[in-house]
Motif scaffolding. Structure first.
Motif, short mmCIF file in Angstrom:
data_model
loop_
_atom_site.label_atom_id
_atom_site.label_comp_id
_atom_site.label_asym_id
_atom_site.label_seq_id
_atom_site.Cartn_x
_atom_site.Cartn_y
_atom_site.Cartn_z
N UNK A 89 78.02 -66.44 -43.48
CA UNK A 89 76.96 -67.31 -42.98
C UNK A 89 75.62 -66.93 -43.58
N UNK A 90 75.36 -65.63 -43.70
CA UNK A 90 74.13 -65.17 -44.36
C UNK A 90 74.14 -65.55 -45.83
N UNK A 91 75.29 -65.45 -46.48
CA UNK A 91 75.40 -65.87 -47.88
C UNK A 91 75.07 -67.34 -48.03
N UNK A 92 75.64 -68.17 -47.13
CA UNK A 92 75.39 -69.61 -47.18
C UNK A 92 73.91 -69.91 -46.98
N UNK A 93 73.29 -69.21 -46.04
CA UNK A 93 71.86 -69.42 -45.78
C UNK A 93 71.04 -69.06 -47.01
N UNK A 94 71.35 -67.95 -47.64
CA UNK A 94 70.57 -67.49 -48.80
C UNK A 94 70.78 -68.41 -49.99
N UNK A 95 72.00 -68.88 -50.18
CA UNK A 95 72.29 -69.82 -51.27
C UNK A 95 71.52 -71.11 -51.09
N UNK A 96 71.53 -71.66 -49.86
CA UNK A 96 70.85 -72.93 -49.61
C UNK A 96 69.33 -72.80 -49.67
N UNK A 97 68.81 -71.71 -49.12
CA UNK A 97 67.37 -71.47 -49.21
C UNK A 97 66.92 -71.35 -50.66
N UNK A 98 67.70 -70.66 -51.45
CA UNK A 98 67.36 -70.49 -52.87
C UNK A 98 67.34 -71.83 -53.58
N UNK A 99 68.36 -72.66 -53.31
CA UNK A 99 68.40 -73.99 -53.93
C UNK A 99 67.22 -74.83 -53.52
N UNK A 100 66.85 -74.79 -52.23
CA UNK A 100 65.71 -75.56 -51.76
C UNK A 100 64.40 -75.14 -52.40
N UNK A 101 64.21 -73.82 -52.55
CA UNK A 101 62.98 -73.32 -53.17
C UNK A 101 62.93 -73.67 -54.66
N UNK A 102 64.09 -73.64 -55.31
CA UNK A 102 64.11 -73.94 -56.74
C UNK A 102 63.74 -75.39 -57.05
N UNK A 103 64.08 -76.32 -56.14
CA UNK A 103 63.76 -77.73 -56.39
C UNK A 103 62.41 -78.13 -55.79
N UNK A 104 61.76 -77.21 -55.10
CA UNK A 104 60.49 -77.54 -54.44
C UNK A 104 59.48 -78.19 -55.40
N UNK A 105 59.26 -77.68 -56.61
CA UNK A 105 58.31 -78.36 -57.52
C UNK A 105 58.70 -79.79 -57.85
N UNK A 106 60.01 -80.07 -57.84
CA UNK A 106 60.48 -81.40 -58.25
C UNK A 106 60.09 -82.49 -57.25
N UNK A 107 59.92 -82.13 -55.97
CA UNK A 107 59.59 -83.18 -55.00
C UNK A 107 58.18 -83.72 -55.23
N UNK A 108 57.36 -83.00 -56.00
CA UNK A 108 56.02 -83.49 -56.33
C UNK A 108 56.03 -84.30 -57.64
N UNK A 109 57.15 -84.22 -58.36
CA UNK A 109 57.25 -84.94 -59.63
C UNK A 109 57.92 -86.30 -59.48
N UNK A 110 58.69 -86.47 -58.42
CA UNK A 110 59.42 -87.71 -58.22
C UNK A 110 59.00 -88.35 -56.89
N UNK A 111 59.08 -89.68 -56.80
CA UNK A 111 58.69 -90.35 -55.54
C UNK A 111 59.64 -89.99 -54.41
N UNK A 112 59.15 -90.10 -53.19
CA UNK A 112 60.01 -89.90 -52.02
C UNK A 112 61.13 -90.94 -52.04
N UNK A 113 62.32 -90.61 -51.52
CA UNK A 113 63.46 -91.52 -51.60
C UNK A 113 63.40 -92.66 -50.59
N UNK A 114 62.35 -93.49 -50.69
CA UNK A 114 62.23 -94.65 -49.80
C UNK A 114 63.44 -95.56 -50.00
#
Length: 276
Positions: A30-55
């Motif tokens: 469960x800790x592995x899953x949390x760390x994997x998902x948190x890492x993925x979320x942080x890695x794509x964080x800059x991209x949410x400012x480059x692309x429009x929100x998914x309206x």
């Protein structure tokens, strides 16, 4: 584009097997899953400012978030109570069939006869590779729930990428939301144990998080240009790579059924690649 989408799905499957092997090898899944998902979320964080929100796709994203939470929990439990070589074939073997049915019902996708044959070969091969494995009824239940969850979020994410302003906008926001909500929730649930685990294992989990973004990002891009009934079984070629990883790196045993199952999966993949 259809052939390129198929190749993206095979690459996605190979990478996916590596991510799950990292999860399986961790002593606190469960800790592995949390760390994997948190890492993925942080890695794509800059991209949410480059692309429009998914309206137009927020509903699909919300549904995917709920189903992913169920998927991650059931996946962790399946890996805790069974070998990867036993649980992984069941969860991935059921997924393409349910995903194909869902895509026909909710997305209007079509299933041709060659696609049906290829899907049948892949599913048969996956189940054959699991025959005789140490899989209790308890483990089977968690594996089946995982497979149904995979099918549900596959259909939801396919709808999301097709209804968002662009596939990349949905992909970026999906990974960010999954990391921020599910990853953070799992980490908080683990509490101080998560911090201790992260200090020891952050390198492998961060790498797995990056690979997870690439793996499922490729799949979602493919969903935007091709029907799911053909693509979903192709991603389950990951079982071929998972079997190799389980035997070579996790010390699990190979036998004739695994080899026969792998050959059947390969035949299904070839059939799907040639299908129209």
């Amino acid at each position: 584009m259809a052939e390129f989408a198929a190749l993206m799905m095979i690459a996605s499957g190979a990478i996916h097997a590596v991510v799950n092997a990292v999860l399986k090898s961790g002593d606190d899944k469960l800790a592995s899953r949390a760390l994997i998902d948190l890492s993925g979320g942080l890695l794509v964080l800059p991209a949410i400012f480059l692309f429009p929100a998914p309206h137009g796709a927020w509903g699909w994203l919300a549904g995917s978030l709920v189903v992913h939470a169920i998927y991650f929990l059931s996946l962790v439990r399946a890996f805790e109570v069974a070998d990867m070589s036993a649980s992984y074939p069941v969860m991935r073997g059921t997924a393409p069939v349910f995903a194909a049915m869902g895509s026909v019902a909710f997305l209007g996708d079509a299933i041709t006869a060659p696609v049906a044959v290829g899907m049948g070969l892949v599913t048969t091969g996956i189940f054959a590779s699991a025959i005789g494995r140490n899989l209790t009824w308890h483990a089977l239940g968690w594996s089946l729930l995982t497979g149904m969850s995979v099918a549900c979020y596959t259909v939801l994410d396919a709808g999301g990428v097709r209804n968002a302003p662009s596939p990349m906008s949905y992909i970026a926001w999906a990974f960010f939301v999954l990391g921020a909500v599910i990853g953070a929730s799992f980490a908080l649930y683990r509490g101080p144990q998560f911090i201790t685990y992260a200090r020891r294992n952050w390198r492998g989990c961060v790498a797995a998080g990056a690979l997870g973004v690439v793996s499922y990002g490729l799949a979602m891009l493919a969903y935007s240009v091709e029907d799911l009934p053909r693509l979903a079984p192709l991603r389950e070629s990951s079982i071929l790579f998972a079997l190799v990883i389980a035997v070579v790196f996790l010390g699990e045993k190979a036998d004739r059924l695994k080899i026969a199952g792998g050959a059947t999966i390969f035949a299904g993949v070839v059939t799907l690649l040639l299908a129209r």
